[in-house]
Design a protein around this motif. Structure first.
Motif, PDB file in Angstrom:
ATOM      1  N   GLY A  74       9.239 -14.046  23.653  1.00  0.00           N
ATOM      2  CA  GLY A  74       8.526 -13.551  24.821  1.00  0.00           C
ATOM      3  C   GLY A  74       8.718 -12.078  25.088  1.00  0.00           C
ATOM      4  N   ALA A  75       9.206 -11.333  24.104  1.00  0.00           N
ATOM      5  CA  ALA A  75       9.509  -9.918  24.318  1.00  0.00           C
ATOM      6  C   ALA A  75       8.276  -9.101  24.686  1.00  0.00           C
ATOM      7  CB  ALA A  75      10.162  -9.327  23.072  1.00  0.00           C
ATOM      8  N   GLY A 106       8.807 -17.758  19.392  1.00  0.00           N
ATOM      9  CA  GLY A 106       7.978 -17.354  20.517  1.00  0.00           C
ATOM     10  C   GLY A 106       7.935 -15.867  20.754  1.00  0.00           C
ATOM     11  N   ALA A 107       8.319 -15.067  19.762  1.00  0.00           N
ATOM     12  CA  ALA A 107       8.364 -13.614  19.947  1.00  0.00           C
ATOM     13  C   ALA A 107       7.000 -13.029  20.284  1.00  0.00           C
ATOM     14  CB  ALA A 107       8.910 -12.942  18.688  1.00  0.00           C
ATOM     15  N   PHE A 114       5.477 -18.743  15.835  1.00  0.00           N
ATOM     16  CA  PHE A 114       4.147 -18.605  16.412  1.00  0.00           C
ATOM     17  C   PHE A 114       3.960 -19.412  17.695  1.00  0.00           C
ATOM     18  CE2 PHE A 114       3.410 -16.960  12.228  1.00  0.00           C
ATOM     19  CZ  PHE A 114       2.406 -16.010  12.394  1.00  0.00           C
ATOM     20  N   GLU A 115       5.040 -19.878  18.295  1.00  0.00           N
ATOM     21  CA  GLU A 115       4.924 -20.609  19.559  1.00  0.00           C
ATOM     22  C   GLU A 115       4.291 -19.698  20.616  1.00  0.00           C
ATOM     23  OE1 GLU A 115       8.779 -21.922  20.678  1.00  0.00           O
ATOM     24  OE2 GLU A 115       8.907 -23.473  19.141  1.00  0.00           O
ATOM     25  N   GLY A 116       3.192 -20.172  21.203  1.00  0.00           N
ATOM     26  CA  GLY A 116       2.527 -19.396  22.246  1.00  0.00           C
ATOM     27  C   GLY A 116       1.712 -18.228  21.748  1.00  0.00           C
ATOM     28  N   ALA A 117       1.610 -18.054  20.425  1.00  0.00           N
ATOM     29  CA  ALA A 117       0.873 -16.926  19.863  1.00  0.00           C
ATOM     30  C   ALA A 117      -0.597 -17.285  19.692  1.00  0.00           C
ATOM     31  CB  ALA A 117       1.463 -16.531  18.516  1.00  0.00           C
ATOM     32  N   PRO A 118      -1.503 -16.304  19.695  1.00  0.00           N
ATOM     33  CA  PRO A 118      -2.924 -16.588  19.480  1.00  0.00           C
ATOM     34  C   PRO A 118      -3.167 -17.220  18.114  1.00  0.00           C
ATOM     35  CG  PRO A 118      -2.603 -14.345  20.298  1.00  0.00           C
ATOM     36  CD  PRO A 118      -1.247 -14.870  19.947  1.00  0.00           C
ATOM     37  N   SER A 166       0.547 -19.414   5.106  1.00  0.00           N
ATOM     38  CA  SER A 166      -0.901 -19.442   5.316  1.00  0.00           C
ATOM     39  C   SER A 166      -1.363 -18.344   6.276  1.00  0.00           C
ATOM     40  CB  SER A 166      -1.342 -20.803   5.857  1.00  0.00           C
ATOM     41  OG  SER A 166      -0.777 -21.052   7.128  1.00  0.00           O
ATOM     42  N   ARG A 167      -0.420 -17.734   6.996  1.00  0.00           N
ATOM     43  CA  ARG A 167      -0.785 -16.682   7.953  1.00  0.00           C
ATOM     44  C   ARG A 167      -0.247 -15.321   7.527  1.00  0.00           C
ATOM     45  NH1 ARG A 167      -0.364 -19.523  13.898  1.00  0.00           N
ATOM     46  NH2 ARG A 167      -1.597 -17.714  14.455  1.00  0.00           N
TER      47      ARG A 167
END
Length: 588
Positions: free
Chosen positions: A501-502, A524-525, A552-556, A582-583
């Protein structure tokens, strides 16, 4: 998803629909023109499907585009106007040649429609089973060799089953000397799933075998998780070995077939996923151990701060416990003995569970370890031979994760497991291994670089972390920025980590640059940045930065990671970065 491939597919769809509409509604067009438009539709449709598969488009896009192509054939073939009405009611003007021409056009369309349906499946089958193996040199490519070693070991062997903590944690030759038995290291990668490894082992179990199950202390490995795509990649070129798995896994394998096969097609003939540093098939010896020298700990401050360990019974699912009991019953019927053990764990990464007894962290962790042992001893119908507290080792014994040991740690862990097995077997032989001292943690490398990278240093909020600083937030000035670069230093200290969440609240941020001074990126960075689509990572060696399982938690959903072309093999083949392969894209 390949954006360029999607653009090409939409262009081809445009031509396919154009051809269909002209063939259907161009009343005054000549038969020759209609034929040309029909051919344009057919060629565009087949090419669209081929490009979609070859560029490994997301399955939802491939289905949507294929449905649009099918609609174009319905328009042009099924909805064809009556030729008699097109003649303005003039009877007798329709001739046999025109009828034959219309029949030919319908046949061409029908053949093209069939090709659109069958071509993707045929291409995927070719990619999966005809293309040469692309994963043979990778870390996963070692699995077939482990299976063959298992099959050839004969009866009376010791098989140690687990994830990468087993691959990195044993000296099988030393264990064989202590137990006077042949040893098979049957640990590889937690992303395969513990059940996969036990099922692959089942067929080779013989009389007087000793099976030790030692999964990592993790929710994924202590569940019925099945890494279908990783299994397909591991057996690339060895598809016959998939027959060792129970039929209940086939639906999951079918679900993973498209990304696996389409990925091979997208890479093309002659491509091979290279080893990433120590993570390659060439790093294993004939026993299945990682045999590349690794003298000391390479982690920042000796611990991977993105993946803590908690000795809590709730990480093991009831289905997993039931499965282990059924597997042990099966093995015992074949004359083998099954034991449960625990992996080596970095003591510095262990955190107490909520409600643990004790006044200090050390006392709480000791209480957790005792309860952890009691849980498995009570639930499992076969012996638990190890005290988890004995598996908590100093940071100096580890290598690049909280479960992977270096050379000294391997010797200590092997001696401990040998003693556990001998005790369980009722033997009186003592383990005769000289235990090495814990290696000192090496000095941290200098991660400072070009001062020009510090232009955004005042855009972030920091806190002390180990020998440097961690980014924990942003200032108000940063929230309106469309691009940011993580600095190398701030107030003379090196910036080495990014907390979850930074960047929360940076609603305009579209691009973030991460320099090679960053050693850890927490789960969640990238959350709280709805417009973020590009994270540029300026690393040449993926081993120098660790990430958690929830990066990638909470990432677009559109967010992609970009690395240099030379660094790409290091990232997609790396143990901790593999699950995000894959990303990961190459910088254009």
């Amino acid at each position: 998803m390949d954006t360029y491939g999607l653009i090409i597919c939409f262009i081809l769809l445009y031509f396919a629909l154009t051809g269909a509409l002209h063939a259907r509604f161009a009343v005054r067009a000549s038969e020759k023109s209609r034929t040309l438009f029909c051919i344009l539709q057919c060629v565009s449709s087949v090419a669209l499907v081929a490009v979609g598969v070859m560029t490994a488009l997301e399955l939802r896009w491939l289905f949507a585009l294929t449905a649009a192509v099918a609609a174009s054939f319905i328009i042009s073939v099924c909805g064809k106007k009556d030729e008699k009405n097109d003649a303005d009611g003039a009877e007798g003007r329709a001739d046999a040649k025109k009828a034959e021409h219309g029949t030919a056009v319908r046949i061409i369309s029908a053949v093209a429609a069939a090709a659109v349906v069958l071509l993707p499946l045929c291409m995927l089958l070719v990619g999966a089973f005809v293309y040469p193996s692309q994963y043979g040199e990778s870390y996963l490519g070692e699995l077939p060799a482990k299976v063959r070693r298992l099959d050839s070991a004969g009866e009376g062997k010791v098989v140690v089953i687990g994830g990468s903590s087993v691959a990195f944690g044993l000296d099988s030759e030393l264990l064989s000397e202590q137990l006077s038995r042949s040893v098979v290291n049957f640990g590889l990668y937690a992303t395969l799933g513990t059940e996969v490894m036990t099922e692959l082992c089942a067929r080779s179990i013989g009389t007087d075998d000793i099976i030790v199950i030692a999964p990592e202390t993790d929710r994924q490995t202590m569940s019925d998780y099945f890494g279908a795509e990783a299994v397909l990649e591991a057996f690339d070129g060895e598809a016959g070995m998939l027959g060792r798995l129970p039929a209940r896994y086939f639906s999951k394998l079918a679900g993973a077939f498209y990304p696996y096969a389409a990925g091979k097609l997208a890479h093309g003939v002659g491509f091979s996923h290279p080893a990433s540093g120590i993570y390659g098939a060439a790093s294993f010896n004939e026993y299945g151990d990682i045999a590349v020298p690794r003298p000391h700990n390479t982690m920042l401050a000796g611990v991977d701060g993105t993946r803590s360990i908690t000795l809590s019974a709730d990480i093991a699912t009831s289905d997993f416990i039931d499965y282990l009991n059924s597997f042990a019953e099966y093995a015992e019927k074949k004359g083998a003995r099954v034991y449960f053990s625990f992996p080596p764990m970095n003591r510095a990464a262990v955190v107490p569970s909520e409600g643990a007894d004790g006044s200090t962290d050390a006392e709480k962790i000791a209480s957790d370890a005792a309860a952890y042992y009691e849980f498995f001893a009570e639930k499992l119908n076969f012996p638990v031979i190890t005290d988890p507290a004995a598996c908590l080792m100093g940071s100096g014994y580890f290598y690049d994760t909280n479960f992977h040991l270096n050379d000294s740690g391997v010797t200590v862990n092997t001696a401990r497991l040998a003693a556990d097995i001998l005790r369980a077997e009722g033997g009186t032989k003592a383990v005769t291994v000289e235990l090495p001292p814990e290696p000192a943690l090496p000095e941290q490398p200098d991660r400072q670089g070009d001062e020009a990278d510090d232009a955004d240093t005042d855009m972030f909020v920091y806190e002390d972390y180990g020998p440097g600083l961690a980014v924990v937030g942003v200032t108000d000035a940063a929230r309106g920025r469309t691009s940011l670069t993580l600095p190398r230093t701030h107030d003379g200290k090196t910036v080495i980590a990014v907390r979850g969440g930074a960047f929360s609240g940076c609603t305009a941020l579209t691009e973030l640059t991460v320099n090679d001074n960053i050693a850890q990126i927490s789960d969640g960075a990238f959350s709280g940045c709805p417009a973020l689509t590009r994270v540029v990572i300026r690393f040449e060696n993926a081993d120098l930065v660790t990430v958690g399982e929830g990066l990638f938690e909470g990432a677009p959903a559109r967010l992609m990671l970009y690395v240099s072309e030379s660094a790409y093999p290091s990232f997609v083949g790396n143990y901790t970065w593999y699950e995000y392969s894959s990303r990961i894209k190459t910088e254009k």
